[in-house]
Design an enzyme around this catalytic site. Structure first.
Site, PDB file in Angstrom:
ATOM      1  CG  HIS A  57      -0.718  -0.573   7.748  1.00  0.00           C
ATOM      2  ND1 HIS A  57       0.515  -1.235   7.230  1.00  0.00           N
ATOM      3  CD2 HIS A  57      -1.212  -1.849   7.690  1.00  0.00           C
ATOM      4  CE1 HIS A  57       0.645  -2.194   7.289  1.00  0.00           C
ATOM      5  NE2 HIS A  57      -0.566  -2.865   7.254  1.00  0.00           N
ATOM      6  CD  GLN A  66      -4.846 -14.606   2.265  1.00  0.00           C
ATOM      7  OE1 GLN A  66      -4.581 -14.395   1.127  1.00  0.00           O
ATOM      8  NE2 GLN A  66      -4.096 -14.073   3.312  1.00  0.00           N
ATOM      9  CG  HIS A  96      -0.489  -2.384   3.047  1.00  0.00           C
ATOM     10  ND1 HIS A  96      -1.437  -2.105   3.978  1.00  0.00           N
ATOM     11  CD2 HIS A  96      -0.756  -3.594   2.720  1.00  0.00           C
ATOM     12  CE1 HIS A  96      -2.082  -2.972   4.608  1.00  0.00           C
ATOM     13  NE2 HIS A  96      -1.515  -3.906   3.833  1.00  0.00           N
ATOM     14  N   GLY A 144       6.050  -8.217   2.560  1.00  0.00           N
ATOM     15  CA  GLY A 144       6.625  -7.673   3.906  1.00  0.00           C
ATOM     16  C   GLY A 144       7.374  -8.616   4.801  1.00  0.00           C
ATOM     17  CD  GLN A 145      11.407 -11.049   7.234  1.00  0.00           C
ATOM     18  OE1 GLN A 145      11.481 -11.390   6.075  1.00  0.00           O
ATOM     19  NE2 GLN A 145      11.445 -12.220   7.982  1.00  0.00           N
ATOM     20  CG  MET A 195      -5.374  -9.529   1.825  1.00  0.00           C
ATOM     21  SD  MET A 195      -6.069 -11.026   2.577  1.00  0.00           S
ATOM     22  CE  MET A 195      -5.702 -10.604   4.318  1.00  0.00           C
ATOM     23  N   GLY A 196      -5.632  -4.723   1.290  1.00  0.00           N
ATOM     24  CA  GLY A 196      -6.318  -3.252   1.439  1.00  0.00           C
ATOM     25  C   GLY A 196      -5.918  -3.005   2.885  1.00  0.00           C
TER      26      GLY A 196
HETATM   27  P1  AMP Z   1      -1.935  -7.651   3.773  1.00  0.00           P
HETATM   28  O1  AMP Z   1      -2.803  -6.495   3.110  1.00  0.00           O
HETATM   29  O2  AMP Z   1      -2.162  -7.688   5.370  1.00  0.00           O
HETATM   30  O3  AMP Z   1      -2.176  -8.883   3.133  1.00  0.00           O
HETATM   31  O4  AMP Z   1      -0.390  -7.287   3.532  1.00  0.00           O
HETATM   32  C1  AMP Z   1       0.177  -7.082   2.184  1.00  0.00           C
HETATM   33  C2  AMP Z   1       1.359  -6.837   2.154  1.00  0.00           C
HETATM   34  O5  AMP Z   1       1.942  -6.168   3.100  1.00  0.00           O
HETATM   35  C3  AMP Z   1       2.215  -8.361   2.580  1.00  0.00           C
HETATM   36  O6  AMP Z   1       3.384  -8.717   2.064  1.00  0.00           O
HETATM   37  C4  AMP Z   1       2.503  -8.043   4.214  1.00  0.00           C
HETATM   38  O7  AMP Z   1       3.391  -8.626   4.814  1.00  0.00           O
HETATM   39  C5  AMP Z   1       2.739  -6.521   4.034  1.00  0.00           C
HETATM   40  N1  AMP Z   1       2.973  -5.925   5.428  1.00  0.00           N
HETATM   41  C6  AMP Z   1       1.888  -5.832   6.285  1.00  0.00           C
HETATM   42  N2  AMP Z   1       1.987  -5.298   7.252  1.00  0.00           N
HETATM   43  C7  AMP Z   1       3.452  -4.689   7.199  1.00  0.00           C
HETATM   44  C8  AMP Z   1       4.443  -3.994   7.842  1.00  0.00           C
HETATM   45  N3  AMP Z   1       4.000  -3.757   9.142  1.00  0.00           N
HETATM   46  N4  AMP Z   1       5.488  -3.886   7.613  1.00  0.00           N
HETATM   47  C9  AMP Z   1       5.871  -4.126   6.316  1.00  0.00           C
HETATM   48  N5  AMP Z   1       5.186  -4.858   5.485  1.00  0.00           N
HETATM   49  C10 AMP Z   1       3.768  -5.074   5.872  1.00  0.00           C
END
Ligand code: AMP
Length: 294
Positions: A34, A61, A37, A148-149, A30-31
């Site tokens: 950090h 979501q 990502h 990401g876990q 979702m951009g």
């Molecule tokens: P999001 O943009 O928040 O939807 O995250 C996109 C992907 O990045 C998802 O698979 C998250 O689980 C992963 N992600 C977000 N934060 C972290 C983190 N601190 N460490 C590892 N993966 C992450």
């Protein structure tokens, strides 16, 4: 790196790579990138010929009372970071490209989504995740997709969709990337003012305290959770949930006898944060009170 906005453009680019014999890796995001990502992009880059990163703040979501309108967005910065990681395609569609007029399908994973964030945020959350991820799989048809876990329940939900719908994609879960003081990286960390930012470190410290009790041989769930609660209480944090659940099925775990997910969610200042540790029975020493004589 190409920035593409439409489904036909992405399909054509992927088809070109695939017909040349290339493998395709997808990183859904979702951009507001950090290092979390970027770690997924690196894993995808290392294992694929073509790396596609999707950047889509998925409206379905978010609940009405959540932060869809204020969610951090900076496409130019994200594009520069993705390009520096060697990403080939940044797929940044509009909401109407993904959900055109008349869109009527939703994917619901029963059971796994009733607990933790599914209970806390409501069923719509994982329905929105499962639906958009399935669409992305249909658009990109990746060989592997990287998650990401940090969002442990999301990984389980996506794996279940893949299994139940026979989708031909390998799901790769990557470790949680943390700030130097242990706070799990999150796009929502920008909501934290300095006081809340300091307070937020208690989440990982609480998980560490519980993990330390487990590593010292404790197997009773309440005793392990008490160690975490103690740290949260000390930081003035009342968690939305702090629970031990089977790391595969998310069934409640009264004792830690199998790999177990210790998951926490809490409001800290203006942010809702989540974090988790997996208490791994296979890595841990045998507990003193259950060691056999032989
Ligand atoms: P999001 O943009 O928040 O939807 O995250 C996109 C992907 O990045 C998802 O698979 C998250 O689980 C992963 N992600 C977000 N934060 C972290 C983190 N601190 N460490 C590892 N993966 C992450």
């Amino acid at each position: 790196m190409r920035i593409l906005r439409t489904i036909p453009e992405v399909r054509a680019a992927v088809e070109e790579a695939r017909s040349a014999g290339g493998t395709v890796g997808l990183v859904p995001t979702m951009g507001a990138f950090h290092d979390g990502h970027l770690s997924l992009m690196r894993a995808a880059r290392a294992a694929s010929d073509l790396v596609v990163v999707s950047l889509f703040v998925n409206p379905t979501q978010f609940a009405a009372n959540e932060d869809l309108s204020t969610y951090p967005r900076d496409e130019d910065r994200d594009a520069a970071l993705a390009e520096a990681e060697g990403v080939d395609i940044l797929f940044a569609p509009s909401a109407s490209e993904i959900y055109p007029e008349g869109f009527a399908t939703s994917i619901h994973v029963a059971g796994l989504t009733d607990v933790l964030d599914g209970a806390s945020r409501g069923a719509h959350h994982f329905d929105g995740v499962a639906t958009v991820v399935t669409k992305l799989f249909g658009i990109v048809r990746p060989d592997a997709a990287y998650f990401g876990q940090k969002d442990a329940q999301q990984v389980l939900v996506v794996r279940r969709v893949v299994r139940d719908l026979d989708l031909d994609v390998r799901i790769v879960a990557c470790p949680i990337v943390r700030e130097p003081d242990g706070l799990a990286m999150s796009s929502r960390n920008v909501y934290l003012d300095p006081d809340a930012r300091a307070q937020a470190t208690a989440l990982n410290r609480a998980l560490d305290a519980a993990a330390a009790a487990f590593e010292a041989g404790e197997r009773d769930g309440d005793a392990i959770l008490a160690a975490a609660h103690h740290v949260l209480l000390g930081a003035g944090i009342a968690p939305e949930y702090l629970e031990l659940r089977d790391a595969e099925t998310l069934e409640p775990a009264a004792r830690v006898e199998r790999d177990t997910l210790l998951a926490v969610a809490a409001r800290v200042g203006a942010a809702r944060l989540i974090d988790n540790h997996v208490l791994s029975v296979t890595d841990a020493p045998t507990p003193i009170d259950e060691r056999g004589d032989a």
